[in-house]
Write an enzyme that holds these catalytic residues in place. Structure first.
Site, PDB file in Angstrom:
ATOM      1  N   THR C  78       0.802  -1.213   0.000  1.00 27.18           N
ATOM      2  CA  THR C  78       0.000   0.000   0.000  1.00 27.18           C
ATOM      3  C   THR C  78       0.833   1.261   0.000  1.00 27.18           C
ATOM      4  O   THR C  78       0.327   2.340  -0.244  1.00 27.18           O
ATOM      5  CB  THR C  78      -0.914   0.041   1.248  1.00 27.18           C
ATOM      6  OG1 THR C  78      -0.101  -0.015   2.392  1.00 27.18           O
ATOM      7  CG2 THR C  78      -1.890  -1.103   1.253  1.00 27.18           C
ATOM      8  N   THR C 154       3.341  -4.884   4.056  1.00 28.66           N
ATOM      9  CA  THR C 154       3.895  -5.106   5.391  1.00 28.66           C
ATOM     10  C   THR C 154       3.754  -6.546   5.866  1.00 28.66           C
ATOM     11  O   THR C 154       4.497  -6.970   6.745  1.00 28.66           O
ATOM     12  CB  THR C 154       3.233  -4.177   6.422  1.00 28.66           C
ATOM     13  OG1 THR C 154       1.824  -4.396   6.399  1.00 28.66           O
ATOM     14  CG2 THR C 154       3.530  -2.725   6.112  1.00 28.66           C
ATOM     15  N   ASP C 155       2.809  -7.299   5.289  1.00 28.09           N
ATOM     16  CA  ASP C 155       2.539  -8.635   5.832  1.00 28.09           C
ATOM     17  C   ASP C 155       3.782  -9.501   5.917  1.00 28.09           C
ATOM     18  O   ASP C 155       4.041 -10.131   6.935  1.00 28.09           O
ATOM     19  CB  ASP C 155       1.478  -9.339   4.975  1.00 28.09           C
ATOM     20  CG  ASP C 155       0.087  -9.126   5.536  1.00 28.09           C
ATOM     21  OD1 ASP C 155      -0.126  -8.074   6.165  1.00 28.09           O
ATOM     22  OD2 ASP C 155      -0.777 -10.009   5.352  1.00 28.09           O
TER      23      ASP C 155
END
Lengths: 408, 609, 408, 609
Positions: C78, C154-155
């Site tokens: 994102t 970020t995961d």
């Protein structure tokens, strides 16, 4: 030669006497008069005689009948263990007299009776033992215990406490306690943890908690809600932490003054009840990049599977077919997050929405381990898919928090 | 005293810190820190644990009389192992190798399989409540008659900052403990053996140097006496005094024993509350005390006040025992009236206590609990007086007398360290160890190879600056210059209160090289070192002492001086050299070599004549 | 009808005009003039005409050639995405002009060139992509980039950063950056994270780090060492935390002042080198009570397996046979702890000693996820069992700390 | 003014907070907190994001002129959702149901599939930088001629504490926004419609009551004018004034437009740095300013200072625009000399600016950056003056005038909330909604069933205490007593400065029951309520006002008074009742019902006579 035999051994011609302890890696371990152990080739050891057995001097323990009756249920673990100073072997103290002799101040807090359903290293704990444990606790409460203390190895203590929390509606405190440093050392946290747990077991609380050091200092213990606690350090005294929640109580040491949190459940809030069916065919799977989708075949015959996904609760789309297959085979799948902190939300990204569409249930802010235990319990209670889903999403024993407080 | 006649037997234990990169059971540096640099504190209680025999070790029990909260200072150079919050690592291999080297130097037999033990210590100096220690080797030889019993590898305890506060920087530094048999029979012999072992240790070049890095404990007994361990004898020269004072103490205690028995002296079962007697006393301690307990020791009159060692009486011993309960000490009628207690009060006390002339009344004060505990301790020590000399661990007092610390620890306080696996010592390991040159051998070599006289060579070989000396010689600096600077010059400066120990070796080496190169004159060394000791950088120190001074500069001065004193020179001839030299030196001292001045001046005078 | 068509629709007789967006759950989604979207039955929607395509007004971006050249490698996520305000669809900004237009202040920090080896949701990241990513970064550094910024979802960012850290010896900063709140919202953390990452990418650093919010405030970013960082919250801005270690740098915002930790590796400390073989047949298994030993059969054909055991690194003795079987089949097994904090020590209890005897390698204080990535890499470098064991126990890229500092 | 002739079109937006248990997109309570109770603070920047069209919404852009750090107060009743640190929950079903109930009451058509949108708001009042809002229903009817355009369900913004500080307690409380068509043509009509919608909302019994829980925005335009949205009209009674003042403003702005055009007025491109002119000025603001920029607006002389609304000039509008740059406002020559600026300085300024008689010079001051920004804003607003009325969002000022807030937001600031799934509204859901009795119907019913007069019935039906009134009636309390207490008594107390709003409903109900039971007399109610408002408990309040007073007690007093005044009574006969009643009442007022006093006294007098 057996342990305790007096022996003599020669060390470069010099003759030394000692006590035979054991054999280790091909060497005979001898305790010298100075207290030191040494390992020498068995061939150099010569038997002299049996050692004199000095009877153990035991002081009489008198319990104060005016104090509340507390049940100590020991399952093993270092908290109530003692070491054989000759061999280093660790044995478990399990009867009340032994425990009070080890920690005399306990006798000023309550009178104790003890039960020992089994003694294991906590890493060998199994769901069937949780059931035995819950039944034992239930019986003790039914027989009038004003509070229950469960001594437990710390490795899987949070799992066990969580399991008991789901199986048992308790009107009295059920306090799990362990120690991170073995009881044989003067610095052990066992005495402080035990005293604090006894204090809180007789306090105004009516739920299952884990009582351990609140900091690395000997200043206070924290009681964590069973379903929100996690062992977060391999070795520190304050390894147990409430995740996304405050401890339900703290006990100052050595004063043993209790301060209870606002949302703690008070004594006698619930009627005693036991729901002791657990479905063992449940698993917990931590997702990682590159995970082989074939792993899901292993779980497809399971009744339940908790996934610790990434971030808000995601897994690779490569696994989606396997997930659908599992669900169509009747496996209930709960999504939690390997982040541990924060809430799962599968409505934000496509991957998550696909998971929801496939029938995966969001685990809210449940810890993955708690979600596993809860799933075992829920599947033990009902076969109805809607009911399973409803129960998994509902807060039953503090395992789900409807709001994510800031500052925890 | 005829020590042989008294049956003196003495042994020593030497504790020497090893200069390893990391600690014995964790990977922290073996670096001492200033307490101001601490980054965290932790607070813990310690409690003696009951052994399988149902007994608590008597030394540990003694420490447990009060529940004490210990405070520990942690640093960025300490870790969770010092905090007792992480299991220990396997034993430091570097430390083990040094220990084995020492064992080999002492012709000891290594243990086939070394087991790490926990020695219970609950005085707070170990966060875990025990000290990890392992017997590494046994049966060594020293000299002709003396035997080394054992060599243990241990972890150093935490340094005490104040009563209950400890600093964790020192905890875990490796330490060898070398214990001799009780094979010494005179005080001087003890000193010699200690000195020899110290030399052996320093010969490895891998032990820590400096204050507190080596500690001697002395074990002493005489015939009919008992084994006494006196801890913390740091200076070799004090050893003979300590030994003879202890012999004196034991002799006196044995005499007291005999006298008590012959008098039919008796220790009571209980004390008597006499708090009311001292309501109005001028003794502040007693007046403020919530509880005062007295007890009459029948037949002890005059004995409790008797000196058994310079500055120490039997009463001092009782007082030491009582202090374990948290009281300040004891009073007894052998020394009263005194300390604000009047004749009348003593009289009242004796009366109340039904004490006869040959009896002594002891009083203790504090909270009721403390006072009861303390009077029982007094009874305990008094009872021991009938046995003569109790086995004790004692600490050395500044002048060489000693005070009681705790009972001698028993084997009950030793149990296996289950967190560390045993270590096998193989014959190959021992064979691979190359023995270092002994300092005595080295001193001889210095005399032979470098032409340094024996005394200086020995000094250098034993000095803390030995490695620097060897580097300097290797770098081509004249051995005599190096030796003189590192020993005489620095010792003289030290007498002036200038501590050169903080000057880095590299700086000193650089300075000596400059002298060798001629850019600094050796006469300037004391002043330059003084400046360096004050924290200056080398260049700054050299400049501050005086600008570099060339022969040309010198010649100008000499020429001027010689011209000014032309008449005098012509009058005296060559004999003028001495007086004129003095004039020149006044101007150039410390800035150029005196020999050069003499040469130049001589030539200049010759020109005039 | 396609997205953007002008349509009219009738709502209870009333005619409303709008723009057709998409179909969702059987409804036509229409954007009204007010900006609101509504979903109504498609039958009520009538096509009017194509909408006018307004060309996107783009300001020209001029980069300052005097500034250090920084490479931005975007992989999705994102951080650099933008939303289509009509459909809500998220697209990724990947060229330098687009990124600078979105965050103009970047142009004051460096001049940028961009690469996009792939665009994925980070949960779909695979080890083979790590290799592509490491190669791309290597190429950029070889071509003179003074620093590399990797934008990443970020995961799994911590896994990727860790993988790159092992594969790449870098003389310049390689900074992974993401955002926890989508870039389309005014409160997004993307701009601050991106600015801080650019600042640190041009700073005196020479290792792989993850740059994210240090707190929930917009006050500073922390740069975490790639091998010590873990996403510890599903949604908070400060989700990324160094475990058992301090961040290697912090960057104040909005000042962008950098403060570097004492043990940070400085620029040009290492020669550029790439070791890009990864063994994918590695797994990570989190132990839990009741785990079926049969699960180990799944991993017995694997080359490597990391176990996240309980406490100091334990598993049930029920699994011991399976462990021995795996090891005898050539599977390297590394023990880590699900506690995440603290060090594994299998010498304290019997279970641990049995594991060591079976050949399990202690993972020291490595994070389980880092241990997995490292194991993949180590097995990609050598087949020699001793070498594998040595490399796994040795600190290569800050993944192991020899000392457990107190206070972290 | 003839509003029809001017072509007045007005619409209203009503924002009403709903009284739900939890917030709209999280599970926090909808509870307002005192800022002192905050437990944490967070600090954030917000930045406008560029839409796919490459444009930033103009309202958002306006807010972006400064980089502002916003500070938020968090409470134990707020969570990570308010912090914008957790995705929102699904939409609160309770709130949706209330919204649909209102929609049904207004005969609106629900949207089949509700999509939650994000409306960008970067003034800091939303931590996320947007407000979540969803269009729930459209096309309602109100009265005969007016149409409700839309009903939206939104989340409430955070409450502003100070400039850049907000309190998160209010953020996320559900809000319905009801927007009418511009179907009103007179100020009074606007008030009526607003009042009617308010009645509908309150009829649900599920909306929040009290200050700030309902807010009206009014949309106003006249022919040739422009749509202006005036925000924050809280009092219904002020609406007509606000509307007519806005009409007046638009009329004046249109006149200014015509005059500027006819004068050939002109807005310059650039300002002029005149900082040096004010080095010595008496105006503190200007003297301290690092930069002062002036600009000559040709042909604007006299116009900038012209009043366009009570207390507002064109200059005020320019000032509002300039303030967005962080300056305090503007000065212009239409109002100078003043504020410490002298005649001479104005002269110098006009000269430097080459301003003619018909021109006006505007000056702005601040940092250079601020001043440049501000003068550009002045130019922007001046240019708009040629167009007449700019479309704006304005905020109401206390007396009914308004000030500029920001441009009217466009559709560009609205985009989908992807974190919340759309919600289908089915016919079944609508059918299941049971409509509440309207307050108007209820008032009629009160008149009919309870015999309360129409005015009082209406008052009760509309009052905040309606639920309490209904509970009281249900509990058997006389409706007139309940109504009088809850309305008249409390209103009278309120005039005396006694705020009864804090007294719990249960307490009031208990009090009224005691009156009904006769243990408290209704005359005592004002005093008791006053005491309760001060925080007393009911029993304490009742006791403090006077002990319970039985008829027997009364009879004693009456007997005494009557005896004392026997002569007087006998003299006057029954006519003595009035005066003697006065004497008795003096003693018993507020403690017993006057009617009972009259009865007892009457009987007693009769006995005497």
């Amino acid at each position: 030669m057996i342990t305790g035999d007096l022996v003599k051994c020669s060390l470069k011609g010099e003759i030394i006497e000692g006590v035979y302890i054991t054999e280790r890696d091909g060497m005979a371990v001898i305790k010298l008069g100075s207290g030191y152990n040494i390992g020498i080739p068995p061939s150099q050891v010569e038997y002299i005689e049996k050692s004199e057995q000095i009877p153990i001097a035991e002081t009489t323990v008198i319990q104060n009948q005016a104090l509340p009756e507390l049940a100590i249920i020991s399952t093993g673990g270092t908290i109530a263990s003692s070491v054989d100073y000759r061999t280093g072997a660790v044995t478990s103290r399990s009867n009340a007299d032994e425990i009070i002799r080890a920690i005399p101040r306990l006798a000023t807090i309550g009178r104790f009776r003890t039960r020992q359903p089994f003694t294991i290293l906590s890493e060998n704990m199994k769901p069937s033992m949780w059931v035995d444990l819950a039944r034992t606790i239930h019986d003790e409460i039914e027989e009038g215990a004003a509070g229950v203390i469960v001594t437990h190895g710390t490795d899987t203590m949070a799992y066990s406490a969580s399991a008991v929390s789901f199986m048992l509606d308790t009107p009295v405190p059920v306090i799990f306690v362990g120690s991170q440093r073995s009881a044989d050392r003067p610095s052990s946290d066992n005495a402080m943890n035990a005293l604090c747990s006894a204090a809180v077991a007789s306090a105004d609380l009516g739920e299952v908690g884990v009582c351990m050091h609140g900091t690395v200092n000997d200043d206070y213990c924290a009681v964590h809600r069973a379903t929100r606690v996690r062992k977060m350090h391999t070795s520190r005294r304050d390894a147990f932490q409430s995740i996304g929640a405050s401890p339900i109580a703290t006990i100052s040491y050595p004063e043993l003054e209790i301060s209870t949190g606002a949302d703690a459940i008070r004594r006698s809030s619930r009627e005693l009840a036991l729901f002791d069916r657990m479905e063992e065919r449940c698993g917990l799977l931590s997702f990682y990049p590159g995970m082989d989708p074939a792993i899901l075949e292993f779980y497809s015959s399971y009744r339940g599977l908790v996934i610790a996904g990434t971030g808000l609760g995601h897994i690779s789309t490569m696994l989606m077919d396997g997930i659908r297959e599992c669900i169509s085979n009747g496996t209930t799948i709960i999504m939690t997050s390997q982040c541990l902190h924060g809430r799962v939300c599968d409505r934000v990204y496509d991957t998550g929405r696909d998971l929801l569409a496939a029938g995966v249930i969001e685990g809210e802010d449940m810890l993955p381990e708690t979600a596993l235990v809860k799933l075992m319990w829920v599947l033990g209670q009902t076969d109805d898919q809607e009911e399973i889903s409803r129960m998994m999403k509902e807060n039953l024993k503090g395992e789900i928090q409807r709001r994510s407080a800031y500052g925890l | 005293m005829d020590f042989k006649l008294l049956g003196l037997k003495a042994g020593i234990e030497i504790h020497q810190q090893l200069d390893t990169k990391e600690k014995l059971f964790c990977r922290c540096p073996t670096q001492l820190r200033n307490v101001d640099e601490r980054s965290k504190e932790i607070q813990r209680y310690l409690r003696a644990t009951v052994s399988e025999m149902g007994t608590i070790d008597r030394a540990a029990e003694e420490e447990m009389k009060q529940m004490r909260l210990f405070r520990y200072y942690a640093y960025d150079t300490t870790c969770l192992v010092e905090n007792d919050d992480e299991p220990p690592t396997p034993m430091n291999e570097e430390a083990l190798e040094i220990a084995l080297t020492i064992a080999k130097l002492l012709s000891m037999s290594p243990i086939n399989q070394v087991h790490i033990m926990r020695k219970m210590v609950i005085d707070g100096s170990n966060t875990s409540g025990f000290q990890r220690t392992a017997l590494i080797a046994m049966n060594g030889i020293i000299g002709d008659t003396c035997r080394i019993e054992s060599l243990c590898l241990e972890e150093e305890a935490a340094q005490r900052v104040t009563d209950e506060t400890f600093s964790l920087d020192r905890l875990g530094i490796p330490l060898v403990e070398i214990t001799t048999a009780p094979c010494m029979h005179t005080p001087e012999e003890v000193k010699e053996v200690a000195g020899y072992i110290g030399m052996i240790l320093r010969s490895t070049g891998r032990v820590k140097r400096g204050l507190g890095t080596i500690r001697q404990d002395v074990n002493i007994s005489i015939r009919e006496g008992a084994r006494i361990e006196i801890k913390g004898v740091q200076e070799l020269d004090l050893i003979p005094e300590v030994v003879s004072r202890e012999v004196q103490r034991q002799v006196n205690l044995l005499a007291i024993r005999d006298e008590l028995i012959s008098r039919g002296a008796k220790v009571p079962d209980e004390g008597l509350d006499v708090t009311d007697l001292f309501r109005e006393t001028k003794s502040k301690v007693l007046r403020k005390s919530p509880c005062i307990i007295a007890a009459t020791l029948k037949g002890f009159g005059g004995i409790i006040g008797r000196e058994i060692q310079p500055g120490r009486r039997l009463g001092s011993e009782m007082s030491d025992y009582a202090k374990k309960c948290g009281v300040g000490g004891i009073f007894h009628t052998d020394e009263l009236p005194a300390y604000g207690v009047t004749e009348e009060e003593v009289h009242a006390l004796r009366e109340r206590s039904a004490a006869g002339d040959g009896d002594c009344v002891v009083i203790v004060s504090g909270t009721r609990e403390q006072a009861i505990c303390a009077i029982r301790q007094v009874f305990k020590r008094a009872t021991m007086a009938f046995e003569g000399v109790p086995e004790e661990t004692r600490k050395m007092l500044p002048e060489g007398s000693s005070a009681y610390m705790r009972p001698l620890p028993g084997a009950a306080r030793m149990y296996p360290e289950t967190d560390v696996l045993p270590i096998g010592i193989t014959t190959e390991m021992m064979e691979e160890i190359t023995l270092p040159e002994l300092l005595t051998e080295r001193a001889a070599r210095f005399t032979e190879e470098l032409g340094i006289d024996e005394a200086l060579a020995r000094q250098i070989a034993y000095s803390d600056r030995l490695p620097l000396f060897e580097r300097a010689v290797e770098a081509g600096i004249k051995p005599s210059l190096a030796a003189r600077t590192l020993l005489s010059t620095m010792r003289e400066l030290s007498r002036d209160g200038v501590d050169c120990s903080g000057i880095p070796d590299d700086t000193i080496l650089d300075l000596l090289s400059r002298v060798a190169e001629g850019t600094v004159v050796k006469e300037g060394l004391p002043d330059i070192l003084r400046t360096l000791a004050g924290g200056a950088a080398l260049d700054a120190a050299v400049t501050s002492v005086g600008p570099t001074f060339s022969v040309t500069d010198l010649e100008e001065i000499v020429e001027r001086v010689v011209q000014e004193r032309g008449d005098f020179i012509r009058e005296r001839g060559k004999a003028a050299l001495g007086p004129v030299m003095g004039v020149v030196m006044k101007e150039v001292r410390g800035r150029i070599d005196g020999q050069i001045v003499a040469d130049v001046l001589k030539r200049s005078i010759e020109k005039v004549l």
